[in-house]
Design an enzyme around this catalytic site. Structure first.
Site, PDB file in Angstrom:
ATOM      1  CE  LYS A 240     -22.400  84.911 -57.465  1.00  0.00           C
ATOM      2  NZ  LYS A 240     -23.434  85.080 -58.514  1.00  0.00           N
TER       3      LYS A 240
HETATM    4  C1  LIG Z   1     -24.702  84.891 -58.308  1.00  0.00           C
HETATM    5  C2  LIG Z   1     -25.632  85.591 -59.219  1.00  0.00           C
HETATM    6  C3  LIG Z   1     -26.970  85.848 -58.855  1.00  0.00           C
HETATM    7  C4  LIG Z   1     -27.568  85.364 -57.554  1.00  0.00           C
HETATM    8  O1  LIG Z   1     -27.028  86.055 -56.430  1.00  0.00           O
HETATM    9  P1  LIG Z   1     -27.251  85.454 -54.966  1.00  0.00           P
HETATM   10  O2  LIG Z   1     -26.445  86.291 -54.057  1.00  0.00           O
HETATM   11  O3  LIG Z   1     -26.793  84.032 -55.042  1.00  0.00           O
HETATM   12  O4  LIG Z   1     -28.703  85.549 -54.682  1.00  0.00           O
HETATM   13  C5  LIG Z   1     -27.779  86.560 -59.739  1.00  0.00           C
HETATM   14  N1  LIG Z   1     -27.306  86.976 -60.925  1.00  0.00           N
HETATM   15  C6  LIG Z   1     -26.039  86.743 -61.312  1.00  0.00           C
HETATM   16  C7  LIG Z   1     -25.595  87.218 -62.652  1.00  0.00           C
HETATM   17  C8  LIG Z   1     -25.151  86.048 -60.479  1.00  0.00           C
HETATM   18  O5  LIG Z   1     -23.890  85.821 -60.875  1.00  0.00           O
END
Ligand SMILES: *Cc1c(COP(=O)(O)O)cnc(C)c1O
Length: 455
Positions: free
Chosen positions: A110
């Site tokens: 993220k």
């Molecule tokens: C947010 C997150 C996901 C999922 O990503 P999306 O964009 O919601 O599909 C997967 N793994 C981790 C570690 C995350 O923080």
């Protein structure tokens, strides 16, 4: 380039306006009016470093930001990563590669979107003046990444709600040990759903929102989606011709934001063969991609908490394309889903041709995969990434996206392989004081807190 809403009832917005708004006024999600064809530029793109590629890509979309400014925003965002490549492609075997997306400040993918969004917000504040107060609710990773995207930015306050006792201790420390005086970690008595409901209510109060210049940080912001396209492009350009031909990107998925970004890139003239949607036991998307039925179920907490989601907010963007770019059909499908909890895709045959396969992993499977991947490759995956290693197709090249560092989830890893991975940035947090604010899960309590601390 202008940006339209998935629901078809919003005037086209500039990039900056779409980013500032987050959600489109008609309740939909922003998408580019048209997708550029990058096919003729791939040889040139292959010569660029990560930040150079990101700038080239974003300049097709952020056409209202001067090139020099955009370049500086991109450079600042990715120089915060601890690896010079930002996204690191590693080969584990002749058929299996991982794309490590956890070298940002909070050790989860993220950071790619939220470092950029933080710098865009800062730039907008500089250009347009005034202050901004950012509000978000998190089950862990988004809140930490948002905080580190906005840390110490002048004229910016950041308020993140999270459920007390339901984020991991290290995730809490990433939010509550920053020492920054513009960051407020608000731990509420309740669940993540309660936190989100409170947030919705506070942001829905238009007078309050306008008074404190509140902005939401969530997974649907356009800038996050576009920033996420870049690492697929970067990785694809680094695959040899043989791997490129059949490669499938395998993406641990919750809100469908990450995998959607890759899929959109494949519609821009980058010939990526396919995507695999890897869910945990909250497998609404896996069920959809195998049956064509999108049916909500209860959220069951798992070892991969950032994927504990049943109604994937970015799925609406996929729907828009799958339903022929028709906002009325998107509204009808969403209305049906909201009313009955189920929506069946009549043209599913066509959607399965959209290049998606899928899988779902239970908690025992996640533990088993962590142990197997360690045994086979000597490589430690976090519980989210582990979902991506379920049933890899031995006949083709798989690029599994590693969405978080295993060091963020030491308990699950220790239980699976008897080792506890560490990371210096997390170790450093352990000695710092936690500064968090316990408040009730009510809109009035949050409003009161925000009005006292807003910048
Ligand atoms: C947010 C997150 C996901 C999922 O990503 P999306 O964009 O919601 O599909 C997967 N793994 C981790 C570690 C995350 O923080």
């Amino acid at each position: 380039m202008r940006f339209i809403s998935t629901r078809g009832q919003t005037e086209p917005h500039s990039f900056s306006d779409a980013v500032a708004a987050g959600l489109a006024p008609d309740g939909g999600l922003f998408l580019p009016e048209s997708l550029p064809d990058l096919g003729g530029e791939l040889d040139h793109f292959a010569t660029l470093d990560y930040a150079g590629l990101c700038f080239e890509f974003l300049s097709r979309f952020a056409t209202d930001i001067p090139a020099g400014t955009l370049r500086a925003l991109v450079d600042r965002s990715y120089s915060a990563f601890s690896h010079p490549e930002a996204a690191v492609l590693r080969r584990l075997s002749s058929r299996v590669l991982v794309l490590e997306l956890f070298h940002g400040p909070t050790l989860a993918f993220k950071d790619f979107g939220l470092q950029l969004l933080g710098n865009i917000y800062e730039n907008q504040r500089r250009v347009r003046g005034g202050s901004i107060n950012v509000l978000g609710a998190t089950s862990g990773d988004t809140g930490a990444a948002a905080i580190h995207g906005l840390l110490g930015k002048p004229g910016t306050g950041i308020f993140i709600l999270y459920p007390e006792g339901r984020v991991s201790p290290l995730q809490e420390r990433q939010m509550a040990c920053t020492g920054a005086d513009n960051v407020f970690a608000l731990s509420i008595d309740g669940t993540f759903d309660d936190a989100q409901a409170v947030l919705k209510e506070v942001l829905g109060d238009r007078t309050f929102q306008a008074r404190h210049k509140l902005s939401a940080v969530n997974s649907i912001n356009l800038s996050r989606l576009l920033a996420q396209c870049v690492y697929y492009l970067y990785a694809w350009l680094r695959l040899g011709p043989e791997d490129r031909a059949g490669a499938e990107f395998v993406v641990p998925t919750g809100n469908f934001g990450n995998v959607l970004a890759g899929w959109m890139l494949s519609r821009m003239g980058v010939p990526i063969r396919g995507f695999k949607v890897a869910t945990n036991q909250n497998d609404i998307l896996h069920r959809f991609f195998t049956t064509g039925e999108y049916r909500v179920g209860p959220v069951r907490p798992s070892f991969a908490p950032s994927m504990d989601i049943q109604a994937a907010s970015n799925f609406e963007r996929f729907l828009y394309y799958a339903l022929g770019g028709d906002g009325a059909r998107v509204r009808a499908a969403l209305g049906e889903f909201k009313a009955s909890g189920t929506w069946r895709f009549a043209d599913f045959g066509n959607a399965s041709g959209a290049g998606f396969t899928s899988s779902g992993s239970t908690d025992p499977e996640i533990s088993g995969i962590i142990a197997r991947v360690y045994r086979e490759f000597g490589y430690i995956v976090d519980p989210h990434t582990a979902c991506g290693f379920k049933d890899l197709d031995p006949g083709r090249t798989s690029v599994v996206l590693a969405t978080a560092s295993p060091a963020k989830f030491p308990e699950t890893i220790r239980a699976a392989i008897g080792l506890e991975p560490t990371h210096p940035s997390l170790e450093a947090l352990k000695g710092l004081p936690i500064v968090k604010y316990r408040i009730p899960a009510s809109a009035s309590a949050v409003r009161e807190f925000v009005s006292q601390r807003a910048v």
